[in-house]
Design a protein around this motif. Structure first.
Motif, PDB file in Angstrom:
ATOM      1  N   GLY A 270      24.016  31.135  15.536  1.00  0.00           N
ATOM      2  CA  GLY A 270      24.198  32.237  14.594  1.00  0.00           C
ATOM      3  C   GLY A 270      22.977  33.103  14.433  1.00  0.00           C
ATOM      4  O   GLY A 270      22.201  33.263  15.376  1.00  0.00           O
ATOM      5  N   ARG A 271      22.774  33.636  13.211  1.00  0.00           N
ATOM      6  CA  ARG A 271      21.804  34.718  13.028  1.00  0.00           C
ATOM      7  C   ARG A 271      20.354  34.319  13.359  1.00  0.00           C
ATOM      8  O   ARG A 271      19.544  35.174  13.696  1.00  0.00           O
ATOM      9  CB  ARG A 271      21.902  35.326  11.633  1.00  0.00           C
ATOM     10  CG  ARG A 271      21.490  34.437  10.500  1.00  0.00           C
ATOM     11  CD  ARG A 271      21.348  35.201   9.172  1.00  0.00           C
ATOM     12  NE  ARG A 271      22.537  35.945   8.812  1.00  0.00           N
ATOM     13  CZ  ARG A 271      22.522  37.204   8.380  1.00  0.00           C
ATOM     14  NH1 ARG A 271      21.393  37.855   8.265  1.00  0.00           N
ATOM     15  NH2 ARG A 271      23.652  37.799   8.050  1.00  0.00           N
ATOM     16  N   LEU A 272      19.999  33.032  13.276  1.00  0.00           N
ATOM     17  CA  LEU A 272      18.617  32.625  13.570  1.00  0.00           C
ATOM     18  C   LEU A 272      18.413  32.204  15.027  1.00  0.00           C
ATOM     19  O   LEU A 272      17.287  31.953  15.457  1.00  0.00           O
ATOM     20  CB  LEU A 272      18.208  31.453  12.663  1.00  0.00           C
ATOM     21  CG  LEU A 272      18.132  31.728  11.163  1.00  0.00           C
ATOM     22  CD1 LEU A 272      17.782  30.454  10.410  1.00  0.00           C
ATOM     23  CD2 LEU A 272      17.112  32.817  10.858  1.00  0.00           C
TER      24      LEU A 272
ATOM     25  N   THR B 276      29.879  33.254  -4.623  1.00  0.00           N
ATOM     26  CA  THR B 276      28.747  32.966  -3.747  1.00  0.00           C
ATOM     27  C   THR B 276      29.041  31.849  -2.760  1.00  0.00           C
ATOM     28  O   THR B 276      29.888  30.987  -3.011  1.00  0.00           O
ATOM     29  CB  THR B 276      27.506  32.574  -4.607  1.00  0.00           C
ATOM     30  OG1 THR B 276      26.385  32.405  -3.743  1.00  0.00           O
ATOM     31  CG2 THR B 276      27.738  31.297  -5.394  1.00  0.00           C
ATOM     32  N   LYS B 277      28.302  31.902  -1.614  1.00  0.00           N
ATOM     33  CA  LYS B 277      28.306  30.771  -0.679  1.00  0.00           C
ATOM     34  C   LYS B 277      27.256  29.757  -1.132  1.00  0.00           C
ATOM     35  O   LYS B 277      27.112  28.714  -0.508  1.00  0.00           O
ATOM     36  CB  LYS B 277      27.908  31.260   0.727  1.00  0.00           C
ATOM     37  CG  LYS B 277      28.935  32.118   1.418  1.00  0.00           C
ATOM     38  CD  LYS B 277      28.509  32.428   2.860  1.00  0.00           C
ATOM     39  CE  LYS B 277      27.500  33.537   2.932  1.00  0.00           C
ATOM     40  NZ  LYS B 277      27.232  34.041   4.306  1.00  0.00           N
ATOM     41  N   TYR B 278      26.472  30.117  -2.149  1.00  0.00           N
ATOM     42  CA  TYR B 278      25.328  29.297  -2.571  1.00  0.00           C
ATOM     43  C   TYR B 278      25.470  28.897  -4.048  1.00  0.00           C
ATOM     44  O   TYR B 278      24.704  29.376  -4.907  1.00  0.00           O
ATOM     45  CB  TYR B 278      24.027  30.095  -2.385  1.00  0.00           C
ATOM     46  CG  TYR B 278      23.801  30.573  -0.972  1.00  0.00           C
ATOM     47  CD1 TYR B 278      23.226  29.739  -0.014  1.00  0.00           C
ATOM     48  CD2 TYR B 278      24.171  31.868  -0.583  1.00  0.00           C
ATOM     49  CE1 TYR B 278      23.019  30.179   1.285  1.00  0.00           C
ATOM     50  CE2 TYR B 278      23.970  32.312   0.720  1.00  0.00           C
ATOM     51  CZ  TYR B 278      23.388  31.466   1.643  1.00  0.00           C
ATOM     52  OH  TYR B 278      23.178  31.906   2.934  1.00  0.00           O
TER      53      TYR B 278
ATOM     54  N   LYS C 257      23.219  46.496   5.012  1.00  0.00           N
ATOM     55  CA  LYS C 257      24.357  47.281   5.514  1.00  0.00           C
ATOM     56  C   LYS C 257      25.697  46.783   4.980  1.00  0.00           C
ATOM     57  O   LYS C 257      26.594  47.586   4.723  1.00  0.00           O
ATOM     58  CB  LYS C 257      24.373  47.251   7.043  1.00  0.00           C
ATOM     59  CG  LYS C 257      23.324  48.158   7.654  1.00  0.00           C
ATOM     60  CD  LYS C 257      23.405  48.143   9.171  1.00  0.00           C
ATOM     61  CE  LYS C 257      22.281  48.990   9.757  1.00  0.00           C
ATOM     62  NZ  LYS C 257      22.009  48.664  11.150  1.00  0.00           N
ATOM     63  N   THR C 258      25.833  45.465   4.829  1.00  0.00           N
ATOM     64  CA  THR C 258      27.125  44.944   4.349  1.00  0.00           C
ATOM     65  C   THR C 258      27.378  45.387   2.907  1.00  0.00           C
ATOM     66  O   THR C 258      28.493  45.790   2.556  1.00  0.00           O
ATOM     67  CB  THR C 258      27.175  43.399   4.453  1.00  0.00           C
ATOM     68  OG1 THR C 258      26.701  43.019   5.737  1.00  0.00           O
ATOM     69  CG2 THR C 258      28.582  42.879   4.262  1.00  0.00           C
ATOM     70  N   LEU C 259      26.326  45.335   2.080  1.00  0.00           N
ATOM     71  CA  LEU C 259      26.486  45.809   0.695  1.00  0.00           C
ATOM     72  C   LEU C 259      26.868  47.286   0.698  1.00  0.00           C
ATOM     73  O   LEU C 259      27.829  47.695   0.041  1.00  0.00           O
ATOM     74  CB  LEU C 259      25.176  45.635  -0.092  1.00  0.00           C
ATOM     75  CG  LEU C 259      24.776  44.218  -0.496  1.00  0.00           C
ATOM     76  CD1 LEU C 259      23.480  44.266  -1.308  1.00  0.00           C
ATOM     77  CD2 LEU C 259      25.883  43.543  -1.313  1.00  0.00           C
TER      78      LEU C 259
HETATM   79  C1  PRP Z   1      25.543  37.394   5.699  1.00  0.00           C
HETATM   80  C2  PRP Z   1      25.496  37.550   4.205  1.00  0.00           C
HETATM   81  C3  PRP Z   1      25.935  38.967   4.007  1.00  0.00           C
HETATM   82  C4  PRP Z   1      25.357  39.669   5.221  1.00  0.00           C
HETATM   83  C5  PRP Z   1      24.059  40.336   4.876  1.00  0.00           C
HETATM   84  O1  PRP Z   1      26.840  37.112   6.085  1.00  0.00           O
HETATM   85  O2  PRP Z   1      26.330  36.599   3.561  1.00  0.00           O
HETATM   86  O3  PRP Z   1      27.330  39.072   3.995  1.00  0.00           O
HETATM   87  O4  PRP Z   1      25.129  38.663   6.204  1.00  0.00           O
HETATM   88  O5  PRP Z   1      23.480  40.975   5.986  1.00  0.00           O
HETATM   89  P1  PRP Z   1      23.089  42.513   5.956  1.00  0.00           P
HETATM   90  O6  PRP Z   1      22.307  42.750   4.701  1.00  0.00           O
HETATM   91  O7  PRP Z   1      22.248  42.703   7.194  1.00  0.00           O
HETATM   92  O8  PRP Z   1      24.341  43.328   6.014  1.00  0.00           O
HETATM   93  P2  PRP Z   1      27.196  36.629   7.551  1.00  0.00           P
HETATM   94  O9  PRP Z   1      26.988  37.744   8.522  1.00  0.00           O
HETATM   95  O10 PRP Z   1      26.387  35.412   7.851  1.00  0.00           O
HETATM   96  O11 PRP Z   1      28.744  36.356   7.484  1.00  0.00           O
HETATM   97  P3  PRP Z   1      29.673  35.726   6.367  1.00  0.00           P
HETATM   98  O12 PRP Z   1      29.766  36.698   5.232  1.00  0.00           O
HETATM   99  O13 PRP Z   1      30.988  35.528   7.005  1.00  0.00           O
HETATM  100  O14 PRP Z   1      29.043  34.425   5.938  1.00  0.00           O
END
Ligand code: PRP
Length: 216
Positions: A11-13, A118-120, A165-167
């Motif tokens: 994944g991302r890391l 949250t996932k956390y 970007k997701t926000l």
């Molecule tokens: C992570 C996190 C955010 C996003 C943030 O999700 O939970 O949704 O990345 O990244 P950004 O600020 O660069 O947009 P992930 O991509 O791991 O997927 P998930 O939501 O399915 O867990």
């Protein structure tokens, strides 16, 4: 000689971890994140690399299935496993944040009966209990957390923000920062005593590479 077993995250890391290990001279040949192969063995250096879900790295290391591993600070805080956290690797930098609609900027205290998706759940509940001294309802999700405020599942989310970007794509903003996050090197407590030389060698090689990087 016994193998040194290292759990690396998919994944991302993944890409930055393999890149750092290679630069530090730790054999990670033929590893790429798309591969379905989960164990990569270097017989001459007696190293086995396991590719596991990022959130599972601390589990493998705590139980000694892996001697050491790379995990995000977010996972380490959420799981609080009994492992040594030996080195901040610096990459994978992001922030653990409270986010929501812009109308709540500096006004989260106005929300009655807050719901936080949250996932956390551990990080979120400790933040609200210990830092904010507030009672909130924590709703555990497994992903795409940004959806929750959009369909009225919660007013707020606690999640990692990397590029933002997701926000932005979902009309949400950061309301509060909880802490900084990055990738860390962790070590099993028994392995640290039993395989001290090999583990110390790897920690030193990574430290050296990280300091070379910061000199550039
Ligand atoms: C992570 C996190 C955010 C996003 C943030 O999700 O939970 O949704 O990345 O990244 P950004 O600020 O660069 O947009 P992930 O991509 O791991 O997927 P998930 O939501 O399915 O867990």
């Amino acid at each position: 000689m016994e193998y040194l077993k290292i759990a690396l995250p998919k994944g991302r890391l993944a890409v930055q971890t393999v890149e750092l290990f290679k630069k530090a001279g730790i054999p990670c040949t033929d590893i790429d994140d798309d591969s379905r192969k989960l164990i990569h063995t270097d017989q001459s250096n007696k190293i086995k690399i396991f590719l596991v879900k990022a959130a599972d790295v601390p589990v493998y290391v705590e139980y000694g299935a892996a001697d050491m591993g790379v995990a995000g600070k977010d996972t380490l805080m959420e799981e609080s496993k009994n492992v040594y956290d030996v080195l901040n690797l610096g990459f994978g930098a992001c922030r653990m944040c409270v986010a929501g609609e812009g109308k709540y900027l500096n006004r989260t205290d106005k929300i009655m009966n807050k719901r936080v998706a949250t996932k956390y759940p551990k990080i979120a509940s400790e933040y609200y209990r210990n830092v904010k001294n507030e009672n909130v309802e924590i709703i555990k999700l497994n992903g795409s957390v940004e959806l929750a405020p959009l369909c009225n599942l919660s007013e707020l989310i606690v999640d990692i923000v990397e590029s933002g970007k997701t926000l932005q794509a979902n009309g949400l903003v950061v309301l509060e920062k909880i802490c900084d996050i990055s990738a860390h090197l962790i070590v099993n407590k028994v392995s640290m005593n039993m395989k001290t030389d090999k583990i110390s060698y790897i920690i030193s090689a990574l430290k050296k590479e990280l300091s070379n990087d910061s000199d550039i």
